[in-house]
Scaffold this motif. Structure first.
Motif, short mmCIF file in Angstrom:
data_model
loop_
_atom_site.label_atom_id
_atom_site.label_comp_id
_atom_site.label_asym_id
_atom_site.label_seq_id
_atom_site.Cartn_x
_atom_site.Cartn_y
_atom_site.Cartn_z
N GLY A 170 5.68 4.35 10.27
CA GLY A 170 7.13 4.46 9.19
C GLY A 170 6.49 4.23 7.78
N ASP A 171 5.34 4.33 7.73
CA ASP A 171 4.83 4.69 6.44
C ASP A 171 5.80 4.76 5.23
OD1 ASP A 171 2.37 2.11 6.36
OD2 ASP A 171 1.24 4.08 7.29
N ARG A 172 5.29 6.58 5.89
CA ARG A 172 5.95 7.94 4.94
C ARG A 172 7.69 7.35 4.47
NH1 ARG A 172 5.56 13.29 6.27
NH2 ARG A 172 6.63 13.52 5.18
N LYS A 192 0.55 -0.86 0.28
CA LYS A 192 0.39 -0.07 -0.05
C LYS A 192 0.99 1.27 -0.06
CE LYS A 192 -1.82 -0.85 3.98
NZ LYS A 192 -1.48 -2.68 3.79
N SER A 193 1.81 1.53 1.09
CA SER A 193 3.03 3.04 0.90
C SER A 193 3.58 2.21 -0.08
CB SER A 193 3.68 2.44 1.96
OG SER A 193 2.81 1.82 3.59
N THR A 194 3.98 1.64 -0.53
CA THR A 194 4.98 1.77 -2.10
C THR A 194 3.95 2.26 -3.13
OG1 THR A 194 5.82 -0.46 -1.11
CG2 THR A 194 6.59 0.81 -3.19
N VAL A 225 -5.93 8.10 1.35
CA VAL A 225 -6.14 7.61 3.04
C VAL A 225 -5.69 6.25 3.25
CG1 VAL A 225 -6.62 6.81 5.14
CG2 VAL A 225 -7.56 8.93 4.04
N GLU A 226 -4.45 5.23 3.78
CA GLU A 226 -3.80 4.09 4.01
C GLU A 226 -4.25 3.79 5.55
OE1 GLU A 226 0.54 3.40 3.43
OE2 GLU A 226 0.35 1.61 3.98
N THR A 227 -5.09 3.23 5.08
CA THR A 227 -5.27 2.53 6.28
C THR A 227 -4.14 1.18 6.78
OG1 THR A 227 -6.32 0.25 4.94
CG2 THR A 227 -7.40 2.05 5.44
MG LIG Z 1 2.25 0.26 5.15
#
Ligand SMILES: [Mg+2]
Ligand SMILES: Nc1nc2c(ncn2[C@@H]2O[C@H](COP(=O)(O)OP(=O)(O)O)[C@@H](O)[C@H]2O)c(=O)[nH]1
Lengths: 141, 310
Positions: free
Chosen positions: B94-96, B58-60, B143-145
């Motif tokens: 840490g998603d960012r 998701k983050s990528t 919005v990333e859950t």
């Molecule tokens: Mg993520």
């Protein structure tokens, strides 16, 4: 105690990419109930200012194992320029004593040397965060 | 700073935005006052939920999607939610890390949030955070859950459009689809299509879609988030969808989703209060039992207690 968890940016500036220490600190602060914004190493001073602002953190923790802490006085100036004087700054890692004095003079709240107990780091950061919240400009009057 | 709060936000003042998000997230009377000051949300800035299991990419994917959206002259705000520790209440956000290259871009705002104990894939305050973001000038809000499995579908009550991210070689994903997470999808992304037998996986996903419970046709797109392959198409479809939903009355849909969510919360809360032996609740219950307080008044008292203590 603060009503909501302290927000802490844990990051590295400069060229040193060893992030084992900062990972451990991030986990310890989490276990002490804080919200830790974790970033990759090699951030510029300007990146850190922007991160601190965008993430609305109470404390910035800079990990330095080489000579990157010498960039921190510049960071202090840049934070001030961005009206983020209320944000507490701590440095952790290998910092010679005379250079520690330099950092403290520049406005760094605390330098943690290798072997500092995690509980002590967490306690200090949490205290700094509480101070920062009090000093932060109020959005609503 | 306060009198022209709304104006500062609309102008894109990042310092005000960041502070306002904290106030909104923290809830309570201050959040209410803030949201009243800001005024109604600008719902023409669509909210896009990105959900799927932990590690699905998701983050990528968001990192690549932001790049594609920027290339189409869209400004983007990203809210990335990570789980909180059930023991300490703390969190490592840490998603960012995966979105680092957008750091210096003024057209991108990334904010990390902790789920703060929320179990539905989003945090309790994210609805309010989104209201603040909708008052600021970003064209899209992503919005990333937290890594969502089968029941974490609260994002549907918050986002106008939902992207569900699946990966190949994972029976869990297929399971999740059967169990309903696909029902909230407007676009299904089969990420990590570089990994073996991913084509088969996409086929399986399409099959899953033809299950009777699924009336709507949902676009299925293959991507490789690490290289960006397929993300241009995803950006196109997303913008198309956002555009058309504006026209077909997503606001009504959103209002209905929020009502459904409120109902679901009420049901869960009832169960929780009966089981949890919360101190405030027990105290008020005791005074009802002693005949000191009528039930309606007691309920109002408890709600006040809860909503003021944010
Ligand atoms: Mg993520
Ligand atoms: N091979 C491959 N790996 C990917 C792809 N997308 C993401 N990853 C990797 O999957 C891991 C988890 O990605 P992340 O974006 O953090 O997943 P999230 O937990 O859903 O946000 C990382 O190591 C990524 O590099 C892809 O398309 N192909």
């Amino acid at each position: 105690m603060m009503q909501t968890p302290p927000r802490v940016l844990v990051t590295k500036i400069g060229l040193d990419g060893h992030d084992r220490g900062s990972r451990l600190v991030a986990a310890a602060l989490r276990d002490a109930g804080m919200e830790v914004i974790y970033t990759p190493p090699w951030q510029d001073v300007e990146d850190v200012v922007r991160l601190a602002q965008d993430e609305d953190v109470d404390v910035v923790g800079i990990s330095s194992l080489a000579t990157d802490h010498l960039l921190v006085p510049g960071l202090m100036v840049a934070l001030k320029r961005a009206h983020l004087d209320h944000v507490g700054v701590v440095v952790g890692g290998i910092v010679p004593h005379d250079e520690e004095a330099l950092l403290i003079e520049a406005g760094v709240s605390r330098v943690f040397h290798p072997g500092s107990p995690m509980e002590e780091i967490a306690r200090e950061v949490s205290q700094l965060a509480a101070n920062a919240r009090q000093q932060a400009p109020e959005l609503l009057d | 700073m306060s009198s022209d709060l709304g104006a500062s936000l609309r102008r894109g003042d990042r310092a005000v935005l960041a502070r306002a998000i904290s106030v909104a997230e923290n809830g309570g009377a201050k959040a209410q006052a803030l949201l009243e000051r800001i005024g109604p949300a600008n719902v023409s800035h669509p909210v896009v939920g990105i959900t799927g299991t932990s590690g699905a990419g998701k983050s990528t994917l968001i990192d690549q999607l932001v790049a594609e959206l920027r290339a189409r002259d869209q400004t983007v705000a990203v809210v990335a939610i990570d789980p909180s520790s059930p023991f300490s209440g703390g969190a490592v956000l840490g998603d960012r890390c995966r979105m680092n290259r957008h750091q210096a871009d003024k057209g991108v705002y990334i904010r990390s949030l902790s789920a703060r104990g929320g179990t539905g894939g989003v945090s309790a305050g994210v609805d309010r955070v989104i209201q603040v973001l909708q008052a600021s000038p970003f064209d899209l809000i992503l919005v990333e859950t937290v890594g969502a499995g089968q029941s974490e579908i609260d994002i549907r009550g918050i986002a106008d459009t939902c992207i569900v991210v699946c990966t190949p070689n994972s029976g869990d994903d297929i399971q999740a689809i059967k169990s309903g997470i696909l029902e909230i999808a407007d676009i299904l992304v089969a990420n990590k299509s570089d990994l073996a037998d991913s084509n088969k996986n996409v086929g399986q996903l399409i099959m899953a879609q033809s299950l009777p419970s699924n009336a709507r046709p949902i676009p299925v797109l293959s991507t490789i988030a690490t290289t960006g392959e397929g993300v241009d198409t995803l950006a196109d479809r997303l913008l198309e969808l956002c555009g058309s939903e504006r026209v077909t009355g997503a606001n009504d849909l959103r209002a209905s989703a929020r009502r459904r969510l409120a109902g679901a919360v009420a049901r869960k809360l009832e169960r929780h209060l009966i089981d949890a032996h919360d101190d405030d609740f027990e105290q008020i219950a005791a005074s009802v039992h002693r005949g000191e307080c009528v039930i309606d008044e007691a309920a109002a008292r408890w709600v006040r207690k809860v909503t003021d203590s944010g």
